[in-house]
Design a protein around this motif. Structure first.
Motif, PDB file in Angstrom:
ATOM      1  N   PHE A 118      23.058  33.041 -82.856  1.00  0.00           N
ATOM      2  CA  PHE A 118      22.828  32.690 -84.267  1.00  0.00           C
ATOM      3  C   PHE A 118      21.362  32.604 -84.573  1.00  0.00           C
ATOM      4  N   VAL A 119      21.062  32.708 -85.909  1.00  0.00           N
ATOM      5  CA  VAL A 119      19.657  32.803 -86.344  1.00  0.00           C
ATOM      6  C   VAL A 119      19.241  31.516 -87.057  1.00  0.00           C
ATOM      7  N   ILE A 120      18.059  30.978 -86.728  1.00  0.00           N
ATOM      8  CA  ILE A 120      17.542  29.814 -87.472  1.00  0.00           C
ATOM      9  C   ILE A 120      16.163  30.130 -87.993  1.00  0.00           C
ATOM     10  N   ASP A 121      15.734  29.514 -89.115  1.00  0.00           N
ATOM     11  CA  ASP A 121      14.416  29.860 -89.683  1.00  0.00           C
ATOM     12  C   ASP A 121      13.357  28.934 -89.098  1.00  0.00           C
ATOM     13  N   GLU A 122      12.160  29.003 -89.678  1.00  0.00           N
ATOM     14  CA  GLU A 122      11.005  28.271 -89.142  1.00  0.00           C
ATOM     15  C   GLU A 122      11.334  26.770 -89.058  1.00  0.00           C
ATOM     16  N   SER A 123      12.151  26.299 -90.055  1.00  0.00           N
ATOM     17  CA  SER A 123      12.455  24.836 -90.042  1.00  0.00           C
ATOM     18  C   SER A 123      13.777  24.579 -89.374  1.00  0.00           C
ATOM     19  N   ARG A 124      14.140  25.503 -88.469  1.00  0.00           N
ATOM     20  CA  ARG A 124      15.321  25.363 -87.618  1.00  0.00           C
ATOM     21  C   ARG A 124      16.591  25.246 -88.421  1.00  0.00           C
ATOM     22  N   ARG A 125      16.601  25.712 -89.649  1.00  0.00           N
ATOM     23  CA  ARG A 125      17.840  25.703 -90.403  1.00  0.00           C
ATOM     24  C   ARG A 125      18.614  26.979 -90.119  1.00  0.00           C
ATOM     25  N   LEU A 126      19.903  26.828 -89.992  1.00  0.00           N
ATOM     26  CA  LEU A 126      20.753  27.995 -89.683  1.00  0.00           C
ATOM     27  C   LEU A 126      20.678  28.963 -90.838  1.00  0.00           C
ATOM     28  N   VAL A 127      20.453  30.274 -90.545  1.00  0.00           N
ATOM     29  CA  VAL A 127      20.468  31.310 -91.608  1.00  0.00           C
ATOM     30  C   VAL A 127      21.868  31.869 -91.595  1.00  0.00           C
ATOM     31  N   GLY A 128      22.617  31.544 -92.579  1.00  0.00           N
ATOM     32  CA  GLY A 128      23.999  31.960 -92.543  1.00  0.00           C
ATOM     33  C   GLY A 128      24.223  33.256 -93.330  1.00  0.00           C
ATOM     34  N   SER A 129      23.205  33.608 -94.128  1.00  0.00           N
ATOM     35  CA  SER A 129      23.463  34.841 -94.918  1.00  0.00           C
ATOM     36  C   SER A 129      22.261  35.749 -94.877  1.00  0.00           C
ATOM     37  N   ALA A 130      22.529  37.051 -94.750  1.00  0.00           N
ATOM     38  CA  ALA A 130      21.458  38.022 -94.672  1.00  0.00           C
ATOM     39  C   ALA A 130      20.586  37.915 -95.906  1.00  0.00           C
ATOM     40  N   GLY A 131      21.227  37.529 -96.998  1.00  0.00           N
ATOM     41  CA  GLY A 131      20.467  37.464 -98.236  1.00  0.00           C
ATOM     42  C   GLY A 131      19.319  36.515 -98.144  1.00  0.00           C
ATOM     43  N   LYS A 132      19.412  35.506 -97.235  1.00  0.00           N
ATOM     44  CA  LYS A 132      18.318  34.511 -97.162  1.00  0.00           C
ATOM     45  C   LYS A 132      17.093  35.059 -96.452  1.00  0.00           C
ATOM     46  N   LEU A 133      17.255  36.172 -95.818  1.00  0.00           N
ATOM     47  CA  LEU A 133      16.134  36.722 -95.010  1.00  0.00           C
ATOM     48  C   LEU A 133      15.254  37.608 -95.907  1.00  0.00           C
ATOM     49  N   GLU A 134      13.993  37.699 -95.527  1.00  0.00           N
ATOM     50  CA  GLU A 134      13.059  38.589 -96.239  1.00  0.00           C
ATOM     51  C   GLU A 134      12.348  39.414 -95.181  1.00  0.00           C
ATOM     52  N   LYS A 135      11.981  40.491 -95.577  1.00  0.00           N
ATOM     53  CA  LYS A 135      11.269  41.439 -94.665  1.00  0.00           C
ATOM     54  C   LYS A 135      10.001  40.786 -94.215  1.00  0.00           C
ATOM     55  N   GLY A 136       9.712  40.855 -92.931  1.00  0.00           N
ATOM     56  CA  GLY A 136       8.447  40.307 -92.382  1.00  0.00           C
ATOM     57  C   GLY A 136       8.582  38.854 -92.051  1.00  0.00           C
ATOM     58  N   GLN A 137       9.787  38.239 -92.327  1.00  0.00           N
ATOM     59  CA  GLN A 137       9.984  36.816 -92.040  1.00  0.00           C
ATOM     60  C   GLN A 137      10.146  36.656 -90.549  1.00  0.00           C
ATOM     61  N   LEU A 138       9.522  35.548 -90.042  1.00  0.00           N
ATOM     62  CA  LEU A 138       9.661  35.249 -88.602  1.00  0.00           C
ATOM     63  C   LEU A 138      10.871  34.353 -88.433  1.00  0.00           C
TER      64      LEU A 138
END
Lengths: 79, 425
Positions: free
Chosen positions: B373-393
Motif C-alpha cells: 500500500f501507498v502512503i504520502d509524506e504525512s504517512r496517510r494512506l493514499v487510497g485513490s489514484a486521483g489523490k496522486l500528482e505527477k512528481g509527488q514523492l
C-alpha cells in the motif's frame, strides 16, 4: 411540685403529708431519672424539716385564770 | 322399873333423813321456785364485811321485822358504783338459795344500787334520748382530732389524779407541745357552769387544737355534773374538738356522748390526743429509707437496662462484628472477581473476535498475499489514484519492507481497466 409553699414554711402535717405522697410516687410510678432524683431530694428535705419541727417544738405548761390571764403551771414539773 | 314403855324409836321408822339430805331438798325447792330467782330485794345494809383477800362482800339486809343474809361475790361486786355502808338503803338483785353448810337461806347478789338511784338513772336516760333526738350526738357532726396538735386545752380539777395522769402521759409521749390548763370544780353544783365557761373561754381563744375535759373515777353522784344538758350543748356547739375523759372505763356520761371523741381515762385521752414522738421519728425514718430504696431501685433497673444493652453481642465482640464485615467483604470480593472474570472473558472473546476480524481486514493479511500500500509524506494512506500528482514523492509499503517512489504518471481507470497502463487518453 414547687407551686406550693416552700418547704421550710410548711407545718409538720403538711410536710409529712407531702413526704408520704412523694414516697408513694417514687415507689409506684415509673419516673424518668431526673424526676425521681428531684423527688428524692425534695423528700429528704421534707424529712429534715419534719425532724427540725419536732426537735424545736418546746413543751410549755400554762394555766388560764378566770380573768383569761395565763400563768405558768409548775405543780407537776418538780415530780 | 326404869325401863319405860317401849316407844317406837324414830330411828326404826322406815324413812329417816340425814341433815344434808334435808338441806339439799330445801335448796332444790328454792332453786325451783321462780319467785326466788332473779329477785329484787330492798333493805338496809348492816353487818357489812368486805372479806379481805377474796374481795367477797358479806352483809345482811334488814327492814323493821326481818333480816336476810346476803353474799356479793367479788366477780359481781367489782362494778359496784358505791361502797356499801351500815344503814345504807339499797336495792339488791339476785337469787335466793340455801347455804347448806350453815343451814340458813341467803341472797346471792348479782347487782346492787343505792335506793333512789333509780330516779337518777331514769333522768339520765331521758336526757340522753332527748339530746340524741336533737342530733347532739350525731356521728357525722363529730369533729376529727388533729393528728399533730400544737396546743392542747385541759379542763379539769387542778388537784385531781386526772391532771397528773394526763400531763405525765403527754410528757412521756410527745414533749413538744403546749398545754393550757383551765382549773375547774369537777363535782358539786357549780361544776357544770364552771366547765361550760372554761369551754367557751378556751374555744374563744381559738388557738387550741383540741380541748380535753377530764375527771378521775367517782360515784354516780360525783360524776353527775357531766350529765348536765347545757354542758352537752356547749360541747356540741364550740368549734374546737372536745375529748371527754370522765370516770372509769365503764362510766358513760352525757358529756361522753356529746364529745367529739370519748377516752376511757385521762391517760387514754392523752394517748388519743397526742402522738408518740418516737413513733413520728420512726415514721420519718421509714419514709426516708423507702425514698432511698425507691431511688436505688430505679437506678438499679436503669443500670440493668444499660448492662443488658452493653452486654449484647454486638458490643462485647466488636471484633466479631468486624469479622462479619470481613467475611462480607470477601464474599462480595469473590462475587466481584467472578463477575470480572466473566466480564473479562466476554471482553477477551470480544477482542479476539474483533482482532480476528481486524486481522481479516488487516492490510498485512492482504499484503501477505503480495499486495502493498501507498502512503504520502504525512504517512496517510493514499487510497485513490486521483489523490496522486505527477512528481509527488510517496512511500510504498510491502510485507517485507518499504520504498520511496516518485509519481511519474497518474491514470484514472474503472475497476475493470485498472491494469491498463497506456497513456492514450
Amino acid at each position: 411540685m414547687s407551686g406550693e409553699k416552700a418547704i421550710n414554711e410548711m407545718t409538720f402535717e403538711e410536710a409529712l403529708k407531702k413526704l408520704e405522697i412523694l414516697v408513694e410516687k417514687m415507689e409506684k410510678e415509673e419516673l424518668p431519672l431526673e424526676e425521681s432524683l428531684k423527688y428524692f431530694e425534695e423528700g429528704m428535705e421534707l424529712a429534715g424539716h419534719c425532724r427540725k419541727l419536732l426537735s424545736e417544738a418546746e413543751y410549755k405548761l400554762e394555766m388560764m385564770l378566770k380573768n383569761g390571764e395565763k400563768v405558768d403551771f409548775e405543780q407537776f414539773d418538780d415530780q | 322399873m326404869y325401863f319405860q314403855k317401849k316407844q317406837s324409836s324414830l330411828f326404826t321408822e322406815p324413812l329417816v333423813y340425814t341433815v344434808s339430805q334435808v338441806n339439799h331438798y330445801l335448796k332444790s325447792l328454792m332453786l325451783k321456785d321462780r319467785l326466788l330467782q332473779d329477785v329484787r330485794v330492798m333493805g338496809e345494809v348492816s353487818n357489812f364485811k368486805l372479806h379481805k383477800p377474796s374481795g367477797h362482800m358479806y352483809f345482811t339486809l334488814k327492814d323493821g321485822e326481818g333480816v336476810l343474809r346476803c353474799v356479793f361475790f367479788r366477780s359481781k361486786n367489782q362494778v359496784l358504783q358505791f361502797t356499801p355502808e351500815e344503814g345504807m338503803k339499797v336495792v339488791a338483785r339476785g337469787n335466793i338459795s340455801l347455804y347448806e353448810r350453815s343451814g340458813y337461806c341467803q341472797l346471792y347478789v348479782e347487782e346492787m344500787e343505792q335506793e333512789g338511784m333509780g330516779a337518777l338513772f331514769v333522768a339520765f336516760e331521758q336526757l340522753k334520748e332527748k339530746l340524741r333526738q336533737e342530733g347532739i350526738f350525731a356521728p357525722e357532726k363529730k369533729k376529727a382530732l388533729p393528728r399533730f396538735p400544737r396546743r392542747v386545752g385541759l379542763i379539769t380539777s387542778p388537784s385531781g389524779a386526772a391532771i397528773r395522769d394526763f400531763i405525765t402521759t403527754v410528757q412521756r409521749r410527745f414533749p413538744c407541745l403546749r398545754i393550757l390548763i383551765y382549773p375547774v370544780a369537777v363535782q358539786g353544783k357549780e361544776a357544770p357552769l364552771q366547765i361550760i365557761n372554761a369551754l367557751k373561754q378556751l374555744d374563744a381563744a381559738g388557738d387550741l387544737d383540741v380541748i380535753v375535759v377530764a375527771r378521775g373515777g367517782g360515784s354516780l353522784e360525783e360524776l353527775w355534773s357531766f350529765n348536765d344538758e347545757a354542758l352537752a350543748r356547749t360541747i356540741y356547739e364550740i368549734d374546737t374538738p372536745v375529748v371527754s375523759a370522765v370516770g372509769h372505763e365503764t362510766d358513760f356520761t352525757i358529756a361522753d356522748f356529746a364529745a367529739d371523741c370519748r377516752a376511757s381515762t385521762p391517760t387514754a385521752a392523752a394517748e388519743l390526743v397526742v402522738p408518740e414522738k418516737k413513733e413520728l421519728l420512726k415514721l420519718i425514718d421509714t419514709a426516708e429509707s423507702r425514698l432511698r430504696g425507691a431511688l436505688k431501685g430505679s437506678l438499679k433497673t436503669r443500670k440493668l437496662v444499660l448492662y443488658r444493652l452493653t452486654s449484647s453481642t454486638a458490643m462485647i465482640y466488636p471484633r466479631e462484628k468486624i469479622n462479619q464485615g470481613y467475611q462480607r467483604v470477601d464474599e462480595l470480593w469473590q462475587r466481584m472477581a467472578r463477575l470480572m472474570e466473566y466480564k473479562l472473558k466476554l471482553k477477551q472473546a470480544a477482542i479476539k473476535n474483533l482482532t480476528s476480524n481486524l486481522e481479516a481486514m488487516s492490510p498485512l493479511k492482504v499484503m501477505s498475499r503480495g499486495f502493498s500500500f501507498v502512503i504520502d509524506e504525512s504517512r496517510r494512506l493514499v487510497g485513490s489514484a486521483g489523490k496522486l500528482e505527477k512528481g509527488q514523492l510517496v512511500k510504498v509499503v510491502f510485507r517485507d519492507g518499504n520504498a520511496d517512489c516518485l509519481v511519474q504518471a497518474v491514470r484514472k481507470r474503472k475497476p475493470a481497466d485498472i491494469l491498463d497502463f497506456n497513456d492514450g487518453e
